[in-house]
Design a protein around this motif. Sequence first.
Motif, PDB file in Angstrom:
ATOM      1  N   GLY A  25     -15.503 -17.239   0.050  1.00  0.00           N
ATOM      2  CA  GLY A  25     -14.604 -17.398   1.110  1.00  0.00           C
ATOM      3  C   GLY A  25     -15.411 -18.155   2.251  1.00  0.00           C
ATOM      4  N   CYS A  26     -16.413 -18.066   2.441  1.00  0.00           N
ATOM      5  CA  CYS A  26     -17.273 -19.129   3.332  1.00  0.00           C
ATOM      6  C   CYS A  26     -17.216 -20.595   2.912  1.00  0.00           C
ATOM      7  N   VAL A  27     -17.539 -20.736   1.640  1.00  0.00           N
ATOM      8  CA  VAL A  27     -17.243 -22.099   1.390  1.00  0.00           C
ATOM      9  C   VAL A  27     -15.768 -22.705   1.581  1.00  0.00           C
ATOM     10  N   LEU A  28     -14.894 -21.833   1.194  1.00  0.00           N
ATOM     11  CA  LEU A  28     -13.719 -22.175   1.622  1.00  0.00           C
ATOM     12  C   LEU A  28     -13.223 -22.782   3.058  1.00  0.00           C
ATOM     13  N   LEU A  29     -13.882 -21.773   3.861  1.00  0.00           N
ATOM     14  CA  LEU A  29     -13.841 -22.185   5.267  1.00  0.00           C
ATOM     15  C   LEU A  29     -14.606 -23.274   5.575  1.00  0.00           C
ATOM     16  N   TYR A  30     -15.822 -23.584   4.901  1.00  0.00           N
ATOM     17  CA  TYR A  30     -16.532 -24.503   5.353  1.00  0.00           C
ATOM     18  C   TYR A  30     -15.580 -26.052   4.758  1.00  0.00           C
ATOM     19  N   LEU A  31     -15.060 -25.887   3.534  1.00  0.00           N
ATOM     20  CA  LEU A  31     -14.264 -26.922   3.180  1.00  0.00           C
ATOM     21  C   LEU A  31     -13.144 -27.334   4.094  1.00  0.00           C
ATOM     22  N   GLY A  32     -12.665 -26.283   4.416  1.00  0.00           N
ATOM     23  CA  GLY A  32     -11.427 -26.495   5.382  1.00  0.00           C
ATOM     24  C   GLY A  32     -11.785 -26.990   6.723  1.00  0.00           C
ATOM     25  N   ILE A  33     -12.992 -26.468   7.363  1.00  0.00           N
ATOM     26  CA  ILE A  33     -13.235 -26.517   8.785  1.00  0.00           C
ATOM     27  C   ILE A  33     -14.082 -27.928   8.883  1.00  0.00           C
ATOM     28  N   LYS A  53     -14.830 -30.136   6.199  1.00  0.00           N
ATOM     29  CA  LYS A  53     -14.530 -31.240   5.267  1.00  0.00           C
ATOM     30  C   LYS A  53     -13.120 -31.793   5.427  1.00  0.00           C
ATOM     31  N   ASP A  54     -12.343 -30.956   6.099  1.00  0.00           N
ATOM     32  CA  ASP A  54     -11.035 -31.222   6.623  1.00  0.00           C
ATOM     33  C   ASP A  54     -10.195 -31.314   5.074  1.00  0.00           C
ATOM     34  N   PHE A  55     -10.341 -30.351   4.049  1.00  0.00           N
ATOM     35  CA  PHE A  55      -9.765 -30.034   2.929  1.00  0.00           C
ATOM     36  C   PHE A  55      -8.500 -29.209   3.217  1.00  0.00           C
ATOM     37  N   GLU A  56      -7.309 -29.548   3.257  1.00  0.00           N
ATOM     38  CA  GLU A  56      -6.149 -28.576   3.556  1.00  0.00           C
ATOM     39  C   GLU A  56      -6.665 -27.499   4.461  1.00  0.00           C
ATOM     40  N   PRO A  57      -7.135 -27.550   5.696  1.00  0.00           N
ATOM     41  CA  PRO A  57      -7.460 -26.852   6.556  1.00  0.00           C
ATOM     42  C   PRO A  57      -6.432 -25.556   6.758  1.00  0.00           C
ATOM     43  N   LEU A  58      -5.120 -26.188   7.029  1.00  0.00           N
ATOM     44  CA  LEU A  58      -4.105 -25.262   7.311  1.00  0.00           C
ATOM     45  C   LEU A  58      -4.180 -24.068   6.196  1.00  0.00           C
ATOM     46  N   LEU A  59      -4.556 -24.367   5.135  1.00  0.00           N
ATOM     47  CA  LEU A  59      -4.244 -23.448   4.234  1.00  0.00           C
ATOM     48  C   LEU A  59      -5.642 -22.788   3.680  1.00  0.00           C
ATOM     49  N   LEU A  60      -6.745 -23.657   3.703  1.00  0.00           N
ATOM     50  CA  LEU A  60      -8.047 -23.059   3.323  1.00  0.00           C
ATOM     51  C   LEU A  60      -8.708 -22.163   4.223  1.00  0.00           C
ATOM     52  N   VAL A  61      -8.454 -22.246   5.377  1.00  0.00           N
ATOM     53  CA  VAL A  61      -8.858 -21.346   6.588  1.00  0.00           C
ATOM     54  C   VAL A  61      -8.441 -19.962   6.266  1.00  0.00           C
ATOM     55  N   PRO A  62      -7.145 -19.820   6.421  1.00  0.00           N
ATOM     56  CA  PRO A  62      -6.511 -18.397   6.203  1.00  0.00           C
ATOM     57  C   PRO A  62      -6.727 -17.716   4.841  1.00  0.00           C
ATOM     58  N   GLY A  66      -9.573 -18.741   2.799  1.00  0.00           N
ATOM     59  CA  GLY A  66     -11.230 -18.261   2.889  1.00  0.00           C
ATOM     60  C   GLY A  66     -11.375 -16.936   3.630  1.00  0.00           C
ATOM     61  N   PHE A  67     -10.707 -16.733   4.808  1.00  0.00           N
ATOM     62  CA  PHE A  67     -10.703 -15.585   5.713  1.00  0.00           C
ATOM     63  C   PHE A  67     -10.270 -14.436   5.051  1.00  0.00           C
ATOM     64  N   GLY A  68      -8.974 -14.546   4.497  1.00  0.00           N
ATOM     65  CA  GLY A  68      -8.319 -13.522   3.644  1.00  0.00           C
ATOM     66  C   GLY A  68      -9.365 -12.963   2.528  1.00  0.00           C
ATOM     67  N   CYS A  69     -10.112 -14.182   1.805  1.00  0.00           N
ATOM     68  CA  CYS A  69     -11.041 -13.664   0.811  1.00  0.00           C
ATOM     69  C   CYS A  69     -12.200 -12.674   1.297  1.00  0.00           C
ATOM     70  N   ILE A  70     -12.432 -13.272   2.284  1.00  0.00           N
ATOM     71  CA  ILE A  70     -13.619 -12.469   3.066  1.00  0.00           C
ATOM     72  C   ILE A  70     -13.375 -11.029   3.291  1.00  0.00           C
ATOM     73  N   LEU A  71     -11.944 -10.855   3.891  1.00  0.00           N
ATOM     74  CA  LEU A  71     -11.496  -9.724   4.299  1.00  0.00           C
ATOM     75  C   LEU A  71     -11.594  -8.654   3.189  1.00  0.00           C
ATOM     76  N   VAL A  72     -10.982  -9.156   2.095  1.00  0.00           N
ATOM     77  CA  VAL A  72     -10.567  -8.229   1.125  1.00  0.00           C
ATOM     78  C   VAL A  72     -11.869  -7.820   0.329  1.00  0.00           C
ATOM     79  N   ASN A  73     -12.929  -8.533   0.595  1.00  0.00           N
ATOM     80  CA  ASN A  73     -14.094  -8.226  -0.231  1.00  0.00           C
ATOM     81  C   ASN A  73     -15.018  -7.397   0.540  1.00  0.00           C
ATOM     82  N   ILE A  74     -14.570  -7.027   1.587  1.00  0.00           N
ATOM     83  CA  ILE A  74     -15.398  -5.949   2.342  1.00  0.00           C
ATOM     84  C   ILE A  74     -15.180  -4.500   2.116  1.00  0.00           C
TER      85      ILE A  74
END
Lengths: 74, 46, 379
Positions: C30-38, C40-49, C51-59
């Motif tokens: 999830g953090c890697v996806l956030l990093y890529l989005g924030i 590296k500007d890889f589709e941030p509109l999608l990768l940020v939510p 990535g965060f969703g991925c972190i949330l569900v794994n707690i």
Amino acid sequence: MKIELTSPIPGKIMKVIVSVGEVVNEDDEVMKIESMKMENPIYAPAAGTITAIGVKENDEVEVDDLLLVIEEGG
Amino acid sequence: MDKLTFGVTMLVVGMGGTLLTLGIISAIIALMKKIFPYKKEEEEKA
Amino acid sequence: MLEAFANGFSGLLAGFMHLQISNVVMIIVGCVLLYLGIKKDFEPLLLVPIGFGCILVNIPLANLMEPHGFLRTIYDAGIMTELFPLLIFVGIGAMTDFSPVLENPVTFLLGAAGQCGIFLTLGLALALGFTELDAVAIGVIGACDGPTAIYVTAKYAPHLLGAVSVAAYSYMSLVPVIQPPIMRALTTEKERMVVMRATRKSVSKTTRILFPLVITILGGLIAPMGLPLLGTIMLGNLMRECGAVERLTKASANEIANVVTLLLGISIGATMDGKIFLQKQTLIVLALGFVAICLDTACGVLLGKVLYITSKGKINPLIGAAGISAFPMSARVVMKEGQKYNKKNYLLMHAMGANAAGQIGSVIAAAVMLSVLKGMGII
């Protein structure tokens, strides 16, 4: 010989890099046109002196609108 | 149905169907451009 | 008293006690996806939510994806019902100017060729032992079109949803890296230098308004299973082109699309529970998705070469690469690549045409695919 450079793409003039009287080489960047949210460099079609510029920054251009005139050689 | 038949069917009918559909669309658009040609005044009216 | 303290305190430690190695890995993912989005500007509109969703569900113990968990509620309401991808499609229709492809209708064929990877990858996935429907979902990554991939996968192979959407969105942002080598390998220097002049506007308003109607009716009749996809994108486009409902067009392209993108992203992220996501299968899906996009590019360029020959050298085969529906990245890649070989070549509008055709192509391909599956009695 006069060579007219017309706009190859529709868009908005972001930047006019050259000015009238300036000598340019072929393939020198002369303008930037923003089209489809992308910055497109426009290159000089031939070497020569710029004798006229038909647009200014923030103008909207269509395909085939005159951008500038180059007096070849000289 | 075995997987080979399935895969080949999808490739032939699926890809063929996609190409055919877009081919038809392309023809219709070309035709529509003939029937409703672009006129310069139109944009100014709009 | 002391016991109550201890018990109370254990409540604060329970999360750590239940944390499994798979959760830790997924939180890192999830953090890697956030990093890529924030960063590296890889589709941030999608990768940020996502990535965060991925972190949330794994707690652990928060149970956000259990019944009544808030992520589960969003997921059930929007993904299981297929509503989110369809609403996004209304927005895409409202945002996309299809006139470049209408200028030159033959480019519709490039939009079809750019979907070849879907069907080839489907075959590859079958050969690797995936079931029919799983293979369909994996192939559809090759549509290079997030909402289509999510729509098909959520409906027919929901257990692959996380992997498929992550593949679809991350490869889409990698298009500028993936495509150029393939384009260069398949074309000659001479072909790449072909200059294509942009045409002056030649599409009337009537044509632009009739286009979405004709596509919906014709496409719907050929492939009724895909009508939700086709119908929504065309509704958006009709609203845009008719100019009579500017408020609805704006709402679809901005507010609705933004809200839905957020909800879609977070619920896709929520499918990335370590227990489900961390399997060998996921890696294979990611690899096959990559293959799919390469094959799409190759087929597009190859059809471009055919058009180059049939048009007697008037069509630059590079624009075939824009037949995939990664809009508008792929058209930009083509423009840049063309200019590299001939500075006076501005392929942008033609590439945009092929790219807009790719948008339609990916939807038609998915629709055809579903209807063929239905015809064979598989769904």
